[in-house]
Design a protein around this motif. Structure first.
Motif, PDB file in Angstrom:
ATOM      1  N   GLU A  16       0.825  -1.206   0.000  1.00  0.00           N
ATOM      2  CA  GLU A  16       0.000   0.000   0.000  1.00  0.00           C
ATOM      3  C   GLU A  16       0.859   1.256   0.000  1.00  0.00           C
ATOM      4  OE1 GLU A  16      -2.787   2.143   3.311  1.00  0.00           O
ATOM      5  OE2 GLU A  16      -3.107  -0.007   2.996  1.00  0.00           O
ATOM      6  N   GLN A  17       1.995   1.190   0.667  1.00  0.00           N
ATOM      7  CA  GLN A  17       2.897   2.331   0.771  1.00  0.00           C
ATOM      8  C   GLN A  17       3.917   2.395  -0.365  1.00  0.00           C
ATOM      9  OE1 GLN A  17       2.846   4.861   3.092  1.00  0.00           O
ATOM     10  NE2 GLN A  17       0.926   3.963   3.812  1.00  0.00           N
ATOM     11  N   ARG A  18       4.006   1.352  -1.159  1.00  0.00           N
ATOM     12  CA  ARG A  18       5.063   1.257  -2.173  1.00  0.00           C
ATOM     13  C   ARG A  18       5.104   2.451  -3.142  1.00  0.00           C
ATOM     14  NH1 ARG A  18       8.312  -2.780  -4.234  1.00  0.00           N
ATOM     15  NH2 ARG A  18       7.261  -4.379  -2.972  1.00  0.00           N
ATOM     16  N   PRO A  19       3.975   2.856  -3.751  1.00  0.00           N
ATOM     17  CA  PRO A  19       4.055   3.995  -4.684  1.00  0.00           C
ATOM     18  C   PRO A  19       4.626   5.255  -4.034  1.00  0.00           C
ATOM     19  CG  PRO A  19       1.965   2.858  -4.918  1.00  0.00           C
ATOM     20  CD  PRO A  19       2.619   2.302  -3.690  1.00  0.00           C
ATOM     21  N   ARG A  20       4.197   5.511  -2.805  1.00  0.00           N
ATOM     22  CA  ARG A  20       4.694   6.698  -2.110  1.00  0.00           C
ATOM     23  C   ARG A  20       6.201   6.583  -1.859  1.00  0.00           C
ATOM     24  NH1 ARG A  20       5.391   9.048   2.879  1.00  0.00           N
ATOM     25  NH2 ARG A  20       4.503  11.132   3.126  1.00  0.00           N
ATOM     26  N   MET A  21       6.657   5.406  -1.463  1.00  0.00           N
ATOM     27  CA  MET A  21       8.085   5.214  -1.210  1.00  0.00           C
ATOM     28  C   MET A  21       8.893   5.307  -2.499  1.00  0.00           C
ATOM     29  SD  MET A  21       8.290   2.266   1.729  1.00  0.00           S
ATOM     30  CE  MET A  21       7.223   1.123   0.861  1.00  0.00           C
ATOM     31  N   LEU A  22       8.360   4.741  -3.578  1.00  0.00           N
ATOM     32  CA  LEU A  22       9.075   4.808  -4.854  1.00  0.00           C
ATOM     33  C   LEU A  22       9.163   6.244  -5.347  1.00  0.00           C
ATOM     34  CD1 LEU A  22      10.453   3.092  -7.031  1.00  0.00           C
ATOM     35  CD2 LEU A  22       8.243   2.918  -8.189  1.00  0.00           C
ATOM     36  N   ALA A  35      15.931   3.796  -7.264  1.00  0.00           N
ATOM     37  CA  ALA A  35      14.775   3.962  -6.383  1.00  0.00           C
ATOM     38  C   ALA A  35      14.144   2.610  -6.078  1.00  0.00           C
ATOM     39  CB  ALA A  35      13.749   4.896  -7.034  1.00  0.00           C
ATOM     40  N   GLU A  36      14.012   1.760  -7.088  1.00  0.00           N
ATOM     41  CA  GLU A  36      13.453   0.426  -6.865  1.00  0.00           C
ATOM     42  C   GLU A  36      14.336  -0.380  -5.916  1.00  0.00           C
ATOM     43  OE1 GLU A  36      12.739  -1.176 -10.856  1.00  0.00           O
ATOM     44  OE2 GLU A  36      10.603  -1.020 -10.366  1.00  0.00           O
ATOM     45  N   ASP A  37      15.653  -0.236  -6.059  1.00  0.00           N
ATOM     46  CA  ASP A  37      16.576  -0.946  -5.165  1.00  0.00           C
ATOM     47  C   ASP A  37      16.404  -0.464  -3.726  1.00  0.00           C
ATOM     48  OD1 ASP A  37      17.589  -2.406  -7.268  1.00  0.00           O
ATOM     49  OD2 ASP A  37      19.388  -1.176  -7.506  1.00  0.00           O
ATOM     50  N   ALA A  38      16.250   0.847  -3.550  1.00  0.00           N
ATOM     51  CA  ALA A  38      16.083   1.399  -2.203  1.00  0.00           C
ATOM     52  C   ALA A  38      14.785   0.890  -1.573  1.00  0.00           C
ATOM     53  CB  ALA A  38      16.087   2.925  -2.255  1.00  0.00           C
ATOM     54  N   VAL A  39      13.723   0.838  -2.359  1.00  0.00           N
ATOM     55  CA  VAL A  39      12.443   0.349  -1.846  1.00  0.00           C
ATOM     56  C   VAL A  39      12.539  -1.135  -1.497  1.00  0.00           C
ATOM     57  CG1 VAL A  39      10.017  -0.071  -2.436  1.00  0.00           C
ATOM     58  CG2 VAL A  39      11.086   2.114  -3.007  1.00  0.00           C
ATOM     59  N   GLN A  40      13.268  -1.900  -2.297  1.00  0.00           N
ATOM     60  CA  GLN A  40      13.461  -3.313  -1.984  1.00  0.00           C
ATOM     61  C   GLN A  40      14.245  -3.484  -0.681  1.00  0.00           C
ATOM     62  OE1 GLN A  40      12.088  -5.915  -3.224  1.00  0.00           O
ATOM     63  NE2 GLN A  40      13.238  -7.410  -1.993  1.00  0.00           N
ATOM     64  N   ARG A  55       4.295   2.281  15.592  1.00  0.00           N
ATOM     65  CA  ARG A  55       3.035   2.998  15.803  1.00  0.00           C
ATOM     66  C   ARG A  55       2.452   3.537  14.506  1.00  0.00           C
ATOM     67  NH1 ARG A  55       3.832   7.552  20.031  1.00  0.00           N
ATOM     68  NH2 ARG A  55       1.621   7.822  19.496  1.00  0.00           N
ATOM     69  N   VAL A  56       3.314   4.123  13.663  1.00  0.00           N
ATOM     70  CA  VAL A  56       2.838   4.714  12.397  1.00  0.00           C
ATOM     71  C   VAL A  56       3.693   4.133  11.268  1.00  0.00           C
ATOM     72  CG1 VAL A  56       2.334   6.837  11.142  1.00  0.00           C
ATOM     73  CG2 VAL A  56       2.271   6.838  13.647  1.00  0.00           C
ATOM     74  N   PRO A  57       3.232   3.054  10.622  1.00  0.00           N
ATOM     75  CA  PRO A  57       4.044   2.402   9.584  1.00  0.00           C
ATOM     76  C   PRO A  57       4.491   3.332   8.468  1.00  0.00           C
ATOM     77  CG  PRO A  57       2.208   0.994  10.219  1.00  0.00           C
ATOM     78  CD  PRO A  57       1.989   2.316  10.907  1.00  0.00           C
ATOM     79  N   ALA A  58       3.617   4.253   8.035  1.00  0.00           N
ATOM     80  CA  ALA A  58       3.985   5.154   6.933  1.00  0.00           C
ATOM     81  C   ALA A  58       5.182   6.016   7.320  1.00  0.00           C
ATOM     82  CB  ALA A  58       2.804   6.037   6.553  1.00  0.00           C
ATOM     83  N   ALA A  59       5.194   6.519   8.563  1.00  0.00           N
ATOM     84  CA  ALA A  59       6.311   7.348   9.018  1.00  0.00           C
ATOM     85  C   ALA A  59       7.578   6.511   9.165  1.00  0.00           C
ATOM     86  CB  ALA A  59       5.959   8.007  10.349  1.00  0.00           C
ATOM     87  N   ALA A  98       2.465   5.164 -10.175  1.00  0.00           N
ATOM     88  CA  ALA A  98       3.580   4.375  -9.648  1.00  0.00           C
ATOM     89  C   ALA A  98       4.499   5.184  -8.758  1.00  0.00           C
ATOM     90  CB  ALA A  98       4.377   3.769 -10.802  1.00  0.00           C
ATOM     91  N   LEU A  99       4.456   6.524  -8.881  1.00  0.00           N
ATOM     92  CA  LEU A  99       5.346   7.373  -8.084  1.00  0.00           C
ATOM     93  C   LEU A  99       4.589   8.160  -7.030  1.00  0.00           C
ATOM     94  CD1 LEU A  99       7.880   8.738 -10.711  1.00  0.00           C
ATOM     95  CD2 LEU A  99       8.109   6.788  -9.189  1.00  0.00           C
ATOM     96  N   GLY A 100       3.492   7.608  -6.583  1.00  0.00           N
ATOM     97  CA  GLY A 100       2.777   8.241  -5.490  1.00  0.00           C
ATOM     98  C   GLY A 100       1.867   9.364  -5.952  1.00  0.00           C
ATOM     99  N   PRO A 101       1.325  10.138  -5.001  1.00  0.00           N
ATOM    100  CA  PRO A 101       0.347  11.186  -5.320  1.00  0.00           C
ATOM    101  C   PRO A 101       0.932  12.300  -6.170  1.00  0.00           C
ATOM    102  CG  PRO A 101       1.076  11.367  -3.031  1.00  0.00           C
ATOM    103  CD  PRO A 101       1.634  10.079  -3.553  1.00  0.00           C
ATOM    104  N   LEU A 102       0.110  12.790  -7.104  1.00  0.00           N
ATOM    105  CA  LEU A 102       0.540  13.866  -8.002  1.00  0.00           C
ATOM    106  C   LEU A 102      -0.588  14.889  -8.166  1.00  0.00           C
ATOM    107  CD1 LEU A 102       2.214  11.551 -10.652  1.00  0.00           C
ATOM    108  CD2 LEU A 102       3.436  13.193  -9.238  1.00  0.00           C
ATOM    109  N   GLU A 103      -1.313  15.121  -7.072  1.00  0.00           N
ATOM    110  CA  GLU A 103      -2.473  16.008  -7.152  1.00  0.00           C
ATOM    111  C   GLU A 103      -2.100  17.481  -7.234  1.00  0.00           C
ATOM    112  OE1 GLU A 103      -2.268  13.652  -4.787  1.00  0.00           O
ATOM    113  OE2 GLU A 103      -3.888  12.230  -5.248  1.00  0.00           O
ATOM    114  N   THR A 104      -0.982  17.873  -6.645  1.00  0.00           N
ATOM    115  CA  THR A 104      -0.639  19.290  -6.582  1.00  0.00           C
ATOM    116  C   THR A 104       0.435  19.646  -7.615  1.00  0.00           C
ATOM    117  OG1 THR A 104       1.164  19.031  -4.976  1.00  0.00           O
ATOM    118  CG2 THR A 104      -1.081  19.219  -4.100  1.00  0.00           C
TER     119      THR A 104
END
Length: 313
Positions: A16-22, A35-40, A55-59, A98-104
């Protein structure tokens, strides 16, 4: 053998967090492969951790990925100093999420090649603070916790980073359709070898960078000046091995770019940056086959392995 329920939940949370981390790692490193290596590597740490105590997995994951990237940036600086020719970021498609949120606008701008090139001039801590703040909206208190620095120091790092990022940029505020027209006209003139048409579209102080990395022939130094850039581009397109060269406009790194192919094989991705008058002030070409591999996998096409014979400077 069935996967234990706790392990499955652990893997699902990471995915679930992978796109944001990538997205974080790519902005930090400018390389999709790294980047893929770092996420792995982050996954291996996550898999070995007692996540029940997190406590907060995303953080937790953000901190791990950020520190992995800081370590990689420190070692990458020496590698890039010995890199053959100019170093440019790897091209990526970003609209598939694939690279997380891009709304802004800030999130999209932070994956543009113009910004990624400038980020190379920052220290690793400055780059980390800029990415965490501008692209992911972390507060200075959160950044201080992530980087183990004081909030005041985080603000100082961001101020220095913004000064570098904003000072040298001369972007032309064109909408997507206008950007695409500029790209189409520019590469039509390039393929046709129309030097005069290219000169009309180029700024007087235009600069062209070609990233071949020693894996394919490319100019090893920037080419400066309207006439020199126009002649160089026309000369490349006129080479016998460039017969059948086709250029199509596409959205790469969130901006219009020219995707170059010969016989269906990907041989390059080129971005144009226009000045305030709408003339092309910067031409950035990634020709290194290794740097095209990720983009080729995204588009389902092969990357050309070698292209000897292009004029070298």
């Amino acid at each position: 053998m069935a996967v234990p329920e706790a392990d499955a939940a652990k893997a699902a949370l990471f995915d679930e967090q992978r796109p944001r981390m990538l997205g974080l790692a790519y902005r930090m490193l400018g390389s999709a492969a790294e980047a893929e290596d770092a996420v792995q590597d982050a996954y291996l740490r996550w898999n070995a951790a007692d996540t029940a105590a997190v406590r907060v997995p995303a953080a937790w994951l953000t901190k791990v990925v950020t520190n992995l990237c800081l370590n990689r940036l420190t070692s990458a600086q020496a590698t890039r100093e010995s890199y053959i020719g100019p170093w440019l970021p790897e091209p990526v498609l970003i609209d598939d999420g694939a690279l997380g949120p891009l709304e802004t606008a800030e999130q999209r701008d932070s994956v543009s090649v113009g910004v990624l090139v400038v980020l190379e001039r920052l220290t690793p801590p400055e780059r980390a603070v800029f990415v965490l703040r501008e692209a992911f909206g972390h507060t200075h208190r959160e950044i201080a916790d992530l980087l183990d620095v004081g909030e005041d120091h985080s603000r100082q790092l961001l101020r220095r980073a913004r000064e570098h990022v904003n000072a040298p940029r001369r972007r032309f505020a064109a909408d997507t359709a206008q950007q695409r027209r500029i790209v189409e006209r520019f590469f039509a003139a390039t393929v046709q070898g129309d030097v005069r048409a290219l000169e009309r579209m180029l700024a007087e102080d235009a600069v062209a960078w070609s990233d071949g990395g020693g894996a394919t022939r490319a100019a090893r130094r920037p080419i400066s000046g309207r006439a020199k850039v126009a002649r160089y581009l026309a000369a490349v397109a006129a080479l016998p091995e460039a017969e059948g060269l086709r250029a199509e406009a596409a959205e790469v790194n969130g901006e219009s770019a020219g995707v170059l192919r010969i016989g269906g094989e990907l041989i390059g991705v080129v971005w144009l940056e226009a000045d305030s008058g709408g003339r092309v002030a910067a031409v950035r070409a990634v020709l290194n086959p290794g740097k095209l591999a990720y983009f080729a996998s995204q588009t389902g096409t092969g990357a050309h392995g070698d292209a000897d014979g292009a004029p070298a400077d």
